[in-house]
Motif scaffolding. Structure first.
Motif, PDB file in Angstrom:
ATOM      1  N   VAL A  53       0.855  -1.192   0.000  1.00  0.00           N
ATOM      2  CA  VAL A  53       0.000   0.000   0.000  1.00  0.00           C
ATOM      3  C   VAL A  53       0.889   1.240   0.000  1.00  0.00           C
ATOM      4  O   VAL A  53       1.791   1.374   0.834  1.00  0.00           O
ATOM      5  N   PRO A  54       0.678   2.185  -0.942  1.00  0.00           N
ATOM      6  CA  PRO A  54       1.525   3.382  -1.017  1.00  0.00           C
ATOM      7  C   PRO A  54       1.273   4.338   0.155  1.00  0.00           C
ATOM      8  O   PRO A  54       0.180   4.350   0.737  1.00  0.00           O
ATOM      9  N   ASN A  55       2.285   5.117   0.478  1.00  0.00           N
ATOM     10  CA  ASN A  55       2.156   6.099   1.561  1.00  0.00           C
ATOM     11  C   ASN A  55       1.230   7.244   1.185  1.00  0.00           C
ATOM     12  O   ASN A  55       0.513   7.792   2.015  1.00  0.00           O
ATOM     13  N   GLU A  56       1.256   7.632  -0.109  1.00  0.00           N
ATOM     14  CA  GLU A  56       0.432   8.730  -0.589  1.00  0.00           C
ATOM     15  C   GLU A  56      -0.731   8.188  -1.412  1.00  0.00           C
ATOM     16  O   GLU A  56      -0.582   7.190  -2.115  1.00  0.00           O
ATOM     17  N   PRO A  57      -1.917   8.805  -1.298  1.00  0.00           N
ATOM     18  CA  PRO A  57      -3.070   8.328  -2.073  1.00  0.00           C
ATOM     19  C   PRO A  57      -2.871   8.526  -3.574  1.00  0.00           C
ATOM     20  O   PRO A  57      -2.129   9.398  -4.005  1.00  0.00           O
ATOM     21  N   THR A  58      -3.536   7.699  -4.351  1.00  0.00           N
ATOM     22  CA  THR A  58      -3.462   7.792  -5.807  1.00  0.00           C
ATOM     23  C   THR A  58      -4.190   9.036  -6.299  1.00  0.00           C
ATOM     24  O   THR A  58      -5.245   9.389  -5.787  1.00  0.00           O
TER      25      THR A  58
END
Length: 325
Positions: free
Chosen positions: A114-119
């Motif tokens: 899961v990325p730290n920043e939203p898409t």
């Protein structure tokens, strides 16, 4: 030839020596043909007929076998055609579904956490435009545009909503094909900071939409060349405004040219002649605005002064004392 309904190989020669055939034997018997010879003749006649029937039976069986085989092959071919048609229909439906709901089939990268920043997710309107390769404003990829897309009430893209057309009339259109023109800022009116902010997001969105690599590269170079142009570092704010206006006008013209007989050209090659013309136009537009503001201020001040004089005159008139001699 009449069809044989019973296998002649199973038939047995009649007993022509029996009393049942006495009359038949008598018809054949004479001075040259005794009873035994008559019986043998009858047997020979029957065997000849039986052999002929056997040969016809064999031919009939072969024809039946061939017809059955042809029928079987036709049935198999027809079944194969039906199965192939079903497979093609399923594949066509799947292809259409992949095209219509392509994000449903996005492959999963198993080792990607899961990325730290939203898409970054632009509005459905901007996404639909990019999927078609059409022009879309950069505003949709600014912070304000992305925030508007995030907070907007969720509506199905295929839902029909009432929209006002450019000529003032109204019509039912798909939600994804409509936009809120009241909040969208044209490219020419963006701040340079918003312009620089939106460009990399736009490039990512083009990649997601499946734009050809050469077009993505051209757009990236186009925006980069504007951002590093000498006008960018000038103190005159109209220089940066010129770059924004040039970007807005030329990108729109390029999308128009794509659909025309003129064909496409390399947008990333900055046309300095057009840029100078754009700067002149920007200057005179700014001059006109300032002149209008100045004229408005002068007119407004004059009206105030006139109103003040009128009030003073009425006040002085009201205080006059009439002296009668």
């Amino acid at each position: 030839m009449d069809r044989i309904h019973q296998d002649p190989n199973l038939e047995v020669c009649p007993d022509y020596a029996s009393d049942a055939f006495a009359q038949t034997r008598a018809l054949l018997e004479n001075d040259q043909l005794n009873q035994d010879q008559a019986i043998q003749m009858l047997r020979n006649i029957w065997e000849a007929g039986n052999n002929a029937a056997k040969a016809r039976w064999q031919v009939q069986r072969e024809e039946d076998r061939r017809r059955q085989e042809d029928h079987r092959l036709r049935n198999e071919e027809e079944q194969a055609d039906r199965e192939r048609l079903q497979i093609e229909e399923v594949e066509a439906a799947l292809k259409e579904d992949r095209k219509k709901h392509k994000f449903k089939y996005t492959p999963i990268i198993e080792d990607l956490a899961v990325p730290n920043e939203p898409t970054v997710i632009p509005s459905s309107y901007a996404t639909r435009k990019l999927d078609k390769g059409e022009y879309v404003e950069l505003w949709y990829f600014t912070n304000a545009g992305l925030e508007e897309a995030k907070t907007k009430t969720t509506i199905e893209d295929d839902a029909m909503i009432m929209s006002t057309l450019p000529d003032g009339s109204t019509a039912w259109v798909a939600a994804a094909s409509s936009r809120n023109a009241k909040v969208v800022i044209e490219d020419r009116d963006l701040s340079f900071e918003d312009f620089c902010q939106a460009c990399p997001r736009f490039i990512t969105a083009m990649e997601t939409a499946g734009w050809p690599a050469e077009r993505i590269k051209m757009m990236a170079l186009f925006w980069r060349n504007l951002q590093i142009h000498e006008y960018r570092s000038e103190t005159d704010p109209l220089s940066q405004k010129t770059l924004l206006v040039y970007q807005a006008e030329q990108r729109k013209r390029w999308h128009i040219a794509v659909k025309s007989a003129a064909g496409v050209y390399n947008l990333s090659l900055i046309n300095e002649v057009l840029l100078e013309r754009t700067k002149t136009k920007v200057y005179w537009d700014d001059r006109k605005i300032k002149d209008n503001e100045r004229d408005y201020k002068v007119s407004f001040r004059s009206n105030i002064e006139l109103q003040q004089f009128s009030n003073q005159y009425r006040h002085a008139t009201n205080n006059l004392t009439i002296i009668v001699f």
